[in-house]
Structure formats: structure tokens, C-alpha cells
Design a protein around this motif. Structure first.
Motif, PDB file in Angstrom:
ATOM      1  N   TYR A   1       0.836  -1.201   0.000  1.00  0.00           N
ATOM      2  CA  TYR A   1       0.000   0.000   0.000  1.00  0.00           C
ATOM      3  C   TYR A   1       0.877   1.259   0.000  1.00  0.00           C
ATOM      4  O   TYR A   1       0.935   2.003   0.979  1.00  0.00           O
ATOM      5  CB  TYR A   1      -0.967   0.017   1.188  1.00  0.00           C
TER       6      TYR A   1
ATOM      7  N   GLU B   1      -3.798   1.959  -2.780  1.00  0.00           N
ATOM      8  CA  GLU B   1      -5.139   1.382  -2.888  1.00  0.00           C
ATOM      9  C   GLU B   1      -6.178   2.485  -2.869  1.00  0.00           C
ATOM     10  O   GLU B   1      -6.161   3.366  -2.007  1.00  0.00           O
ATOM     11  CB  GLU B   1      -5.460   0.409  -1.750  1.00  0.00           C
TER      12      GLU B   1
ATOM     13  N   LEU C   1      -4.189  -0.890  -6.533  1.00  0.00           N
ATOM     14  CA  LEU C   1      -5.417  -1.665  -6.341  1.00  0.00           C
ATOM     15  C   LEU C   1      -6.591  -0.690  -6.306  1.00  0.00           C
ATOM     16  O   LEU C   1      -6.684   0.149  -5.412  1.00  0.00           O
ATOM     17  CB  LEU C   1      -5.351  -2.454  -5.033  1.00  0.00           C
TER      18      LEU C   1
ATOM     19  N   SER D   1       0.298  -6.261  -8.355  1.00  0.00           N
ATOM     20  CA  SER D   1      -0.724  -5.219  -8.228  1.00  0.00           C
ATOM     21  C   SER D   1      -0.064  -3.849  -8.241  1.00  0.00           C
ATOM     22  O   SER D   1      -0.149  -3.068  -7.294  1.00  0.00           O
ATOM     23  CB  SER D   1      -1.580  -5.431  -6.980  1.00  0.00           C
TER      24      SER D   1
ATOM     25  N   GLU E   1      -3.211   4.640   1.096  1.00  0.00           N
ATOM     26  CA  GLU E   1      -4.564   4.120   0.912  1.00  0.00           C
ATOM     27  C   GLU E   1      -5.571   5.254   0.979  1.00  0.00           C
ATOM     28  O   GLU E   1      -5.585   6.033   1.933  1.00  0.00           O
ATOM     29  CB  GLU E   1      -4.917   3.090   1.987  1.00  0.00           C
TER      30      GLU E   1
ATOM     31  N   TYR F   1       0.405  -3.629  -4.136  1.00  0.00           N
ATOM     32  CA  TYR F   1      -0.490  -2.470  -4.127  1.00  0.00           C
ATOM     33  C   TYR F   1       0.320  -1.171  -4.146  1.00  0.00           C
ATOM     34  O   TYR F   1       0.294  -0.373  -3.210  1.00  0.00           O
ATOM     35  CB  TYR F   1      -1.455  -2.525  -2.937  1.00  0.00           C
TER      36      TYR F   1
END
Length: 176
Positions: free
Chosen positions: A48, A82, A109, A102, A55, A75
């Protein structure tokens, strides 16, 4: 919750951490807004990781520009790691983005009704494993990607958009 980050410029930064790492914020939550921001530098972490935000959980990121590099494992995104129920719109990234899986030029993501709108990724995107794309690495669960473009190269086991669960990609293109 409900934080507004507006008209912020961060230059020549080097930021590193573990999970949820961003040049501006590790996480933004419900009803938070990031508007008209610029980030120039390097961001690295594990999972992330994004040049602006690690995020985005039900917030919005609009009219922002990022330049530099972003690296991590999973991510990893040029703007946000994300995007969960959030909106990323009118953003521009020239970041080089690299990770294991990802990995996306704009968003690593995009999940649970997340939206990526009218945005452009120009940097190169590299994944050593799977789910890599010039715009988004993994688009999962009723997400939208519209009117967005990628013009950087994409390296890895890749496609423009890795999608599942009835995602919608409208008028978006990967030129890399």
C-alpha cells in the motif's frame, strides 16, 4: 476523517516506511479530500504505497501531479497504493512505479466501487510478478476506470487493466 489537504507542494522528498506509505499521507479516510497537490521525490515501502497516498479509503484525490519514483511489494501506485470506495480524478503521474504485484501507473489496487477518472500516467510501470498495468494493477469489485490514459512502458506479466467482478473500463487506453 473529513480532512482537507489543498494546494500543497512537496519538493525533493525521500519518504520510506513499512505499509501504508505516501508522500503526502499514509492513509486518508472517509470524506477526506486531497486537491491540487504536487509531490516530487521518492517513496518506498512494503505494501500500500503511493506517491501521494498509501490508501484512499472513501475519499477523493483530484487535480494532483506527481513526479519521481514509487517502489514496494504489493499495491503500489503512481498516485495511490489502494483506492477503496474512493475517487481519483484529473491526476497526472510521471512516476516510475515498481513492485512485485498489483502495480499501477496511477493506482495499484482499485477496489470496491473505486473510480479513476480523466487521469494520465506517463511513467514506466514494472512488476516482477503479476497484475501490472499502466493505469491500474488490479481493478476489483465493481470499479470504474474512465477517460484515462497511460503512455509509459509496462513491464511484467501484464495487461492494460487486470479486472474481475464486473469492472467497467470506459474510453481508457494504454499507449506504452
Amino acid at each position: 476523517w473529513g480532512v482537507v489537504l489543498r494546494n500543497i507542494i512537496l519538493l525533493d522528498c525521500s519518504i520510506s516506511g513499512n505499509d501504508y506509505v505516501g508522500g503526502l499521507a499514509g492513509q486518508i479516510w472517509w470524506n477526506s479530500h486531497v486537491h491540487n497537490t504536487q509531490f516530487n521525490g521518492e517513496v518506498s515501502g512494503n505494501d500500500y504505497v503511493g506517491a501521494l497516498v498509501g490508501e484512499n479509503d472513501q475519499g477523493d484525490i483530484t487535480g494532483s501531479y506527481v513526479l519521481g519514483s514509487v517502489s514496494g511489494r504489493y499495491y503500489i501506485g503512481g498516485v495511490v497504493g489502494e483506492n477503496y470506495y474512493g475517487i481519483v480524478s484529473d491526476c497526472y503521474s510521471t512516476c516510475t512505479v515498481s513492485g512485485t504485484g498489483s502495480v499501477g501507473g496511477l493506482v495499484g489496487l482499485n477496489s470496491n466501487y473505486g473510480e479513476i477518472l480523466r487521469s494520465h500516467s506517463q511513467g514506466d510501470t514494472v512488476a516482477t510478478s503479476y497484475r501490472v498495468g499502466g493505469i491500474v494493477g488490479l481493478n476489483w469489485n465493481e470499479c470504474v476506470v474512465a477517460y484515462s490514459i497511460s503512455s509509459g512502458s509496462v513491464v511484467g506479466n501484464s495487461c492494460l487493466l487486470y479486472t474481475s467482478d464486473a469492472a467497467d473500463e470506459e474510453d481508457s487506453v494504454d499507449l506504452g
